[in-house]
Design an enzyme around this catalytic site. Structure first.
Site, PDB file in Angstrom:
ATOM      1  CG  ASP A   1      -0.519  -0.028   2.319  1.00  0.00           C
ATOM      2  OD1 ASP A   1       1.546  -0.001   2.753  1.00  0.00           O
ATOM      3  OD2 ASP A   1      -1.168  -0.150   3.706  1.00  0.00           O
ATOM      4  CB  SER A   2       4.500   1.918  -0.281  1.00  0.00           C
ATOM      5  OG  SER A   2       4.645   0.604  -1.294  1.00  0.00           O
TER       6      SER A   2
ATOM      7  CG  ASP B   1       0.411  -4.105   1.924  1.00  0.00           C
ATOM      8  OD1 ASP B   1       0.775  -5.707   3.116  1.00  0.00           O
ATOM      9  OD2 ASP B   1       1.124  -3.189   2.372  1.00  0.00           O
TER      10      ASP B   1
ATOM     11  CE  LYS C   1       3.094  -6.019   4.241  1.00  0.00           C
ATOM     12  NZ  LYS C   1       2.774  -5.061   5.256  1.00  0.00           N
TER      13      LYS C   1
ATOM     14  CD  GLU D   1       0.842  -1.440   8.556  1.00  0.00           C
ATOM     15  OE1 GLU D   1      -0.013  -0.645   9.179  1.00  0.00           O
ATOM     16  OE2 GLU D   1       1.092  -1.454   7.026  1.00  0.00           O
TER      17      GLU D   1
ATOM     18  CD  GLU E   1       8.154  -0.873   7.753  1.00  0.00           C
ATOM     19  OE1 GLU E   1       7.786   0.950   6.972  1.00  0.00           O
ATOM     20  OE2 GLU E   1       7.319  -1.147   7.421  1.00  0.00           O
TER      21      GLU E   1
END
Length: 279
Positions: free
Chosen positions: A49-50, A88, A118, A120, A187
């Site tokens: 999602d960057s 993501d 993925k 978080e 991270e």
């Protein structure tokens, strides 16, 4: 049958089996052309999602939508044939409940053809990870500095400098691994804490701003290539400086157009000469 069709794509169980073995090579990709260039060299392509910051110019990843992730995820799958593609889950698409997470993750996998998603979060997401994995959705976890939680974390800063914070991150990693994640991104943590996470879980730990002893590493490709120049994190190594080259090429093109040097005779289509008249 094409060579691409014969290529065996790496799977989540393949990555899970790399714990303590040859490091897993991961890079982000958001488009089919970039995926095609990276695919022969990496084990995992992360549609992060960057992309919200790298491609769309957002200040954070929070505005990224599920539709955006699906569009880019499908492009990366089409552009690759070897690496596992992990997409993501964007902010707000999985936090509400395990059921919400499954509906959206199932849509991501069905519409992109990716190999995993993925998400978080730590212990608070363990139930969701378990729910997804039991229903056939491979999950990569993400602990430490979690960009989707930047507002509650107080900004982008290294995590784990205090004992309590470090212990919590180790517990988070254990919870996600025990819930069934096939690997975990850690991270932006201090190196000793990353080493503790590696030792604490039985699945590969993929580092970004963590430790060289991680079971693999991931970077944003645009950072690695010197294309995203707004900010260079400490943990990024630039393997190329393509940004200045792009600017130089655009400048040269602009000069040629304005001075009418481009297009030249070799770049245009000449009129077809009439056939000679037969007498």
């Amino acid at each position: 049958m094409s060579a691409t069709a014969l290529t065996k794509r790496i799977t989540a169980p393949d990555i899970a089996g790399r714990k303590g073995s040859v490091p897993v090579v991961c890079l982000t990709a958001y488009t089919a052309p970039m995926a095609k260039l990276l695919d022969p060299h990496v084990d995992l392509l992360l549609v992060g999602d960057s992309l919200g910051m790298v491609l769309y110019g957002f200040d954070s990843t929070l505005p990224v939508t599920l539709d955006m992730m699906i569009a880019h995820g499908a492009a990366v799958v089409r552009g690759s044939s070897r690496a596992i593609v992990v997409v993501d889950m964007p902010f707000g698409s999985y936090q509400e409940s395990p059921q919400q997470a499954f509906r959206n993750a199932a849509r991501v996998m069905a519409e992109t053809g990716c190999g995993a998603v993925k998400l978080e979060g730590g212990a608070e997401m363990a139930e969701t990870v378990d729910y997804l994995v039991r229903r056939g959705v491979p999950v990569m976890g993400h602990v430490g500095l979690t960009p989707q939680s930047v507002n509650t974390l107080g900004g982008f800063r290294a995590r784990g400098r205090g004992d309590a914070e470090g212990d919590a991150i180790v517990d988070d990693a254990r919870a996600i691994a025990d819930a069934g994640a096939f690997s975990i991104v850690v991270e932006g943590v201090v190196e000793p804490l990353a080493d503790r996470v590696i030792a604490a879980v039985r699945v590969p730990v993929i580092g970004i701003g963590a430790s060289a002893r991680c079971d693999g590493q991931v970077l944003v490709s645009d950072d690695l290539l010197g294309l995203f120049s707004d900010f260079k994190p400490r943990f990024v190594k630039r393997y190329a400086e393509l940004g200045p080259q792009v600017a130089a090429a655009a400048s040269a093109y602009a000069g040629d157009v304005r001075d009418r040097r481009f297009p030249g005779p070799e770049h245009v289509f000449a009129a077809k000469k009439p056939a000679p008249v037969q007498e």
